[in-house]
Design a protein around this motif. Sequence first.
Motif, PDB file in Angstrom:
ATOM      1  N   LEU A 116     -16.099   3.580  15.310  1.00 12.14           N
ATOM      2  CA  LEU A 116     -14.929   3.908  14.926  1.00 12.14           C
ATOM      3  C   LEU A 116     -15.111   5.345  14.150  1.00 12.14           C
ATOM      4  CD1 LEU A 116     -11.938   2.977  14.570  1.00 12.14           C
ATOM      5  CD2 LEU A 116     -12.631   2.054  12.584  1.00 12.14           C
ATOM      6  N   ALA A 117     -14.293   6.029  14.180  1.00 10.36           N
ATOM      7  CA  ALA A 117     -14.080   7.485  13.438  1.00 10.36           C
ATOM      8  C   ALA A 117     -12.667   7.765  12.722  1.00 10.36           C
ATOM      9  CB  ALA A 117     -14.279   8.461  14.646  1.00 10.36           C
ATOM     10  N   ASP A 118     -11.673   7.036  13.421  1.00 12.16           N
ATOM     11  CA  ASP A 118     -10.398   7.240  12.766  1.00 12.16           C
ATOM     12  C   ASP A 118      -9.491   6.081  13.168  1.00 12.16           C
ATOM     13  OD1 ASP A 118      -8.307   8.420  11.339  1.00 12.16           O
ATOM     14  OD2 ASP A 118      -7.954   9.926  12.779  1.00 12.16           O
ATOM     15  N   ILE A 119      -8.490   6.013  12.501  1.00 15.53           N
ATOM     16  CA  ILE A 119      -7.139   4.739  12.901  1.00 15.53           C
ATOM     17  C   ILE A 119      -5.887   5.555  12.885  1.00 15.53           C
ATOM     18  CG2 ILE A 119      -6.344   2.631  12.562  1.00 15.53           C
ATOM     19  CD1 ILE A 119      -8.750   1.941  10.958  1.00 15.53           C
ATOM     20  N   ASP A 120      -5.182   5.530  13.962  1.00 14.97           N
ATOM     21  CA  ASP A 120      -3.960   6.262  14.143  1.00 14.97           C
ATOM     22  C   ASP A 120      -2.823   5.212  14.054  1.00 14.97           C
ATOM     23  OD1 ASP A 120      -1.524   7.503  15.048  1.00 14.97           O
ATOM     24  OD2 ASP A 120      -2.296   7.740  17.085  1.00 14.97           O
ATOM     25  N   ARG A 121      -2.008   5.302  12.944  1.00 16.53           N
ATOM     26  CA  ARG A 121      -1.103   4.233  12.752  1.00 16.53           C
ATOM     27  C   ARG A 121       0.262   4.563  12.956  1.00 16.53           C
ATOM     28  NH1 ARG A 121      -1.683   2.849   6.356  1.00 16.53           N
ATOM     29  NH2 ARG A 121      -2.224   5.080   6.280  1.00 16.53           N
ATOM     30  N   THR A 122       0.335   5.800  13.898  1.00 15.92           N
ATOM     31  CA  THR A 122       1.576   6.344  14.195  1.00 15.92           C
ATOM     32  C   THR A 122       2.468   5.386  14.995  1.00 15.92           C
ATOM     33  OG1 THR A 122       0.421   8.255  14.781  1.00 15.92           O
ATOM     34  CG2 THR A 122       2.736   8.422  15.314  1.00 15.92           C
ATOM     35  N   HIS A 123       1.903   4.494  15.850  1.00 15.22           N
ATOM     36  CA  HIS A 123       2.627   3.786  16.611  1.00 15.22           C
ATOM     37  C   HIS A 123       2.858   2.239  16.261  1.00 15.22           C
ATOM     38  CE1 HIS A 123       3.019   7.252  19.301  1.00 15.22           C
ATOM     39  NE2 HIS A 123       1.689   7.284  19.348  1.00 15.22           N
ATOM     40  N   LEU A 124       2.515   2.102  14.930  1.00 16.53           N
ATOM     41  CA  LEU A 124       2.412   0.663  14.367  1.00 16.53           C
ATOM     42  C   LEU A 124       3.939   0.243  14.347  1.00 16.53           C
ATOM     43  CD1 LEU A 124       0.547   0.708  11.083  1.00 16.53           C
ATOM     44  CD2 LEU A 124      -0.028  -0.804  13.199  1.00 16.53           C
ATOM     45  N   HIS A 125       4.211  -1.075  14.549  1.00 15.85           N
ATOM     46  CA  HIS A 125       5.506  -1.535  14.589  1.00 15.85           C
ATOM     47  C   HIS A 125       6.346  -0.994  13.468  1.00 15.85           C
ATOM     48  CE1 HIS A 125       8.892  -4.376  14.898  1.00 15.85           C
ATOM     49  NE2 HIS A 125       8.609  -5.032  15.878  1.00 15.85           N
ATOM     50  N   PRO A 126       7.473  -0.478  14.003  1.00 16.40           N
ATOM     51  CA  PRO A 126       8.355   0.208  12.844  1.00 16.40           C
ATOM     52  C   PRO A 126       8.853  -0.528  11.786  1.00 16.40           C
ATOM     53  CG  PRO A 126       9.619   0.046  14.774  1.00 16.40           C
ATOM     54  CD  PRO A 126       8.198  -0.609  15.133  1.00 16.40           C
ATOM     55  N   ARG A 127       9.004  -1.963  12.061  1.00 16.67           N
ATOM     56  CA  ARG A 127       9.621  -2.878  10.958  1.00 16.67           C
ATOM     57  C   ARG A 127       8.524  -3.156   9.637  1.00 16.67           C
ATOM     58  NH1 ARG A 127      11.890  -7.496  10.986  1.00 16.67           N
ATOM     59  NH2 ARG A 127      12.848  -6.778   9.184  1.00 16.67           N
ATOM     60  N   LEU A 128       7.265  -2.898  10.223  1.00 16.32           N
ATOM     61  CA  LEU A 128       6.317  -2.969   8.997  1.00 16.32           C
ATOM     62  C   LEU A 128       6.640  -2.133   7.739  1.00 16.32           C
ATOM     63  CD1 LEU A 128       3.059  -3.002  11.059  1.00 16.32           C
ATOM     64  CD2 LEU A 128       3.663  -4.617   9.704  1.00 16.32           C
ATOM     65  N   ARG A 129       7.422  -1.128   7.692  1.00 15.14           N
ATOM     66  CA  ARG A 129       7.771  -0.333   6.792  1.00 15.14           C
ATOM     67  C   ARG A 129       8.612  -0.935   5.900  1.00 15.14           C
ATOM     68  NH1 ARG A 129       6.969   4.096  10.312  1.00 15.14           N
ATOM     69  NH2 ARG A 129       8.919   3.979  11.075  1.00 15.14           N
ATOM     70  N   GLU A 130       9.595  -2.016   6.340  1.00 19.20           N
ATOM     71  CA  GLU A 130      10.587  -2.673   5.789  1.00 19.20           C
ATOM     72  C   GLU A 130      10.193  -4.011   5.284  1.00 19.20           C
ATOM     73  OE1 GLU A 130      13.334  -3.392   8.940  1.00 19.20           O
ATOM     74  OE2 GLU A 130      13.401  -1.215   9.568  1.00 19.20           O
TER      75      GLU A 130
ATOM     76  N   ALA B  93      -8.820  -6.305   4.587  1.00 22.40           N
ATOM     77  CA  ALA B  93      -8.916  -4.937   4.706  1.00 22.40           C
ATOM     78  C   ALA B  93      -7.812  -4.361   5.567  1.00 22.40           C
ATOM     79  CB  ALA B  93     -10.323  -4.492   5.155  1.00 22.40           C
ATOM     80  N   GLY B  94      -7.963  -4.947   6.833  1.00 26.36           N
ATOM     81  CA  GLY B  94      -6.918  -4.735   7.905  1.00 26.36           C
ATOM     82  C   GLY B  94      -5.380  -4.765   7.269  1.00 26.36           C
ATOM     83  N   LEU B  95      -5.033  -5.952   6.713  1.00 23.48           N
ATOM     84  CA  LEU B  95      -3.792  -6.043   5.945  1.00 23.48           C
ATOM     85  C   LEU B  95      -3.431  -5.178   5.102  1.00 23.48           C
ATOM     86  CD1 LEU B  95      -3.872 -10.202   5.971  1.00 23.48           C
ATOM     87  CD2 LEU B  95      -2.116  -8.532   7.199  1.00 23.48           C
ATOM     88  N   LEU B  96      -4.440  -4.588   4.416  1.00 28.36           N
ATOM     89  CA  LEU B  96      -4.053  -3.487   3.281  1.00 28.36           C
ATOM     90  C   LEU B  96      -3.537  -2.478   4.151  1.00 28.36           C
ATOM     91  CD1 LEU B  96      -7.266  -3.806   0.882  1.00 28.36           C
ATOM     92  CD2 LEU B  96      -4.734  -4.283   0.297  1.00 28.36           C
ATOM     93  N   LEU B  97      -4.275  -2.387   5.271  1.00 29.98           N
ATOM     94  CA  LEU B  97      -3.758  -0.971   5.999  1.00 29.98           C
ATOM     95  C   LEU B  97      -2.468  -1.013   6.517  1.00 29.98           C
ATOM     96  CD1 LEU B  97      -5.568   1.785   6.577  1.00 29.98           C
ATOM     97  CD2 LEU B  97      -6.081   0.799   8.554  1.00 29.98           C
ATOM     98  N   LEU B  98      -1.791  -2.241   6.449  1.00 29.99           N
ATOM     99  CA  LEU B  98      -0.441  -2.720   6.833  1.00 29.99           C
ATOM    100  C   LEU B  98       0.725  -2.507   5.694  1.00 29.99           C
ATOM    101  CD1 LEU B  98      -0.884  -5.248   9.419  1.00 29.99           C
ATOM    102  CD2 LEU B  98      -0.632  -2.968   9.763  1.00 29.99           C
ATOM    103  N   GLY B  99       0.110  -2.394   4.544  1.00 29.30           N
ATOM    104  CA  GLY B  99       1.068  -2.260   3.181  1.00 29.30           C
ATOM    105  C   GLY B  99       0.971  -3.697   2.526  1.00 29.30           C
TER     106      GLY B  99
END
Lengths: 481, 481
Positions: free
Chosen positions: B202-216, B286-292
């Motif tokens: 692994l070298a990077d994680i691209d979160r651009t296309h994460l489910h948009p509702r994760l922000r809400e 750790a993964g969940l932290l990346l989801l906020g």
Amino acid sequence: MHHSFNILTTTTPSESPEPPLKHEDNRMRILICPSGFKESLDTHVVADCIEEGVRRIVPDAVIKKVPLFDGGEGFAKALITSTGGTLRDITITGPVNQPVASQYGLLGDNGPKTAVIDMAAAAGLRLVPKDLRDPTVTTTYGVGELLFAALEEGVERILVGCGDSGTSDGGAGMLQALGARLLDKHGHELPLAQGGKSLSTLADIDRTHLHPRLREVEIEVACNFKNVLCGPKGVARVYGPQKGATPAQVEMLAAALDTYGLIVSRKLGQTVSSLPGSGASGGLGAGLLLLGAKLRPRYEAITEYFGINDDLFRDNHHLVFTAEGKIDAQTTQGKIPAEIAVRAKKHGLPVIALAGTVGDDANANYGAGIDAYTSIMQGPMTLEDAMEAAERLLRDSAETAMRMVMLGKSLNADIHTTASAPVPVPVPAPAAAAAAGAGMTKTKAYKKVFPSLSMFTFVCVSFLWLAALYTSHDPSCISLK
Amino acid sequence: MHHSFNILTTTTPSESPEPPLKHEDNRMRILICPSGFKESLDTHVVADCIEEGVRRIVPDAVIKKVPLFDGGEGFAKALITSTGGTLRDITITGPVNQPVASQYGLLGDNGPKTAVIDMAAAAGLRLVPKDLRDPTVTTTYGVGELLFAALEEGVERILVGCGDSGTSDGGAGMLQALGARLLDKHGHELPLAQGGKSLSTLADIDRTHLHPRLREVEIEVACNFKNVLCGPKGVARVYGPQKGATPAQVEMLAAALDTYGLIVSRKLGQTVSSLPGSGASGGLGAGLLLLGAKLRPRYEAITEYFGINDDLFRDNHHLVFTAEGKIDAQTTQGKIPAEIAVRAKKHGLPVIALAGTVGDDANANYGAGIDAYTSIMQGPMTLEDAMEAAERLLRDSAETAMRMVMLGKSLNADIHTTASAPVPVPVPAPAAAAAAGAGMTKTKAYKKVFPSLSMFTFVCVSFLWLAALYTSHDPSCISLK
């Protein structure tokens, strides 16, 4: 009480010579009276393990260890060790007619020359290979050979320990080895050492040729007085199955022992079939009666030999630990933990029992005076692994029990709890009295009243002193206005 | 504390409506706060069995049962049941990429629309067939699918329970299921759901296309704060072996998670590798932290959801029972019995823990505030037989513990015992304070002093009253002659 040999050990944490016990000191006094764990832990080891576990929690406890024996396997050796006696090696006939390297002992004390014999050393269940376990044919012939050897050696007294037998021949084999002739109704002698089954054709017993020294020698038998020769609680029915008998064999054996019992009774002019101890060690007790032996309750006899008496329980202890490999309904039938508990309860002492296995209907033991019992297991495991780890498990279990006791001790005494008799079993009178006091000991009830009394006394004295002061000035004024 | 749902039950022996609790009454008050026994007994059943055993000895005890959940298997269902919510069935990708019939729940309360998810329902160890247990390849992809479904359903809040995981992929699979792209140094996307091993490139994680509702949406994670992603106490080394990793696989996995940790840290601008909970459920934290998501200590979060708070321990109880399938050194690392014990000890309450198995170094739990623990086994037996008999064994074990406690309670409080710290383990401050008082609680020490105080007061008052009487006649005479 003669011929007693002290094997008791009382220890305190220090290595220095034991100080005289001050009962008025307020350290916790704990009595440890275990049995050994069969085929796993010697009774001394059991006592040591319990002590170690207890000391982890109450390091300054005054602990008295009284490792006990039940008359079964190892009894003779333990008594020889404790008296500095000697063991005699001898090859005898085993329970399945095989040669067995056996032993008997000679006590090392200054009393009359005394031999001591485990019946199990000649006819124990351990000597019956698992695939040959059939109590209709196993024989006590070897027990007779041990007695014969002791008689030849010129002893004046023989102590026989019963327990752990693999036989059920009523001691018929033993009688034959000592010269008795078992006869059928035609007067023909029954073949030697054929086991209990052969007694179905018994019609008479000819004691003419018994070893002549039997008339001079005193034989004492330490046996379980709960065991009787015949009837529904007879030895064939109670112990037959665990010695390997099928249901049909049990009934056949019971019938043969009924016949045997009638003949022994006729010879002795007394009914022996239901005499306490007549069924001990597969009916060996009955055969020994025919030799003029005196049967004694196992616990009473053995504790006497080892110099233990009931004063033990009077010795201001606070708590008693006992232990056995298995605790179940049979424990109440004369096994060490129950014998200890009944005596401890006469003195109001609480009793905890530790066991390898807690078996069927173990709660019958609550009625015998055991307040709590627990298995030493720490999780699912095989018998083999448990025996391998037995010492560690026992130490930990004693620690855990002590932790719970101390936890309870730290609870406020004012918490009220209704007395509960959780298990509907008959409670002997002393145990019942103790159980009724479980929530609060007499001592504690007294303590609760005492502060008020002393306060009252002090107030009265103060009052009188002040009154005296007062009246010295104006006697007329001692009144509440 | 919002969204709390009361599942507590307080019972008294009578069937009549529960009387108001009178703390000033002096009945014994017992708190029962167990965990379930994994794959054997539900936590409610555990609580009921303990109550039954206790009542055999103290029938009139006031018992409060607080069955607890650890966020693992069954957490969502229990919370749905207690709120009258609904379960949604959904087929997702299991830890070995197999289809799995799974569920998530929707709470039934009036708060914001909330989903609740067990990670174990999608990636639990139980879902990994024994012959496929290799945590270098198992995936949390299904956890992402559960979250995805909840997001699609329009929830405003998601509660995630961690525990019982069979994975160790740092939540990478979950991220992929929610639209994240895991990239190697060439910018190529890593294949989906390949487990922790694949993270080594692994070298990077691209979160651009994460489910948009994760922000809400607000995500709360109930996880074990003792679990961290990396280092010697990292999740690969602590849990890898029990999830089936060989020593070589453990080290490979640890290295891959180090790489993953660095990248997650870079994305968040914060070092996550040693954050409490980052290693929960094989690094899912750790993964969940990346989801906020907000990570919360498991016990604190779950007791809040169930409407339990630490006032529980303040409620004048005398004794606490807890329980878990296995008690060992790991129990101190955030498992329910230790969490209960630490809190109980803050209020000076004694704690007994009952367990199916007492495992390695279980005595570390003494330092956590458990005063005594015991296995419920009654002899050597197989795991299968033990699970079959678990309810009976647990009832009997609770009875035995209570018998020992009551035995201790009946001992004279004046018996002196030195305080002992039997196990050389670090004792947290509150536990240490409680341990120091083990021989005598503060309450009891107070009680011992109190009679003297009240007596003194009474005497003083009497004295002054008499003195007043006296001086009313001759004030000059208040003196000792």
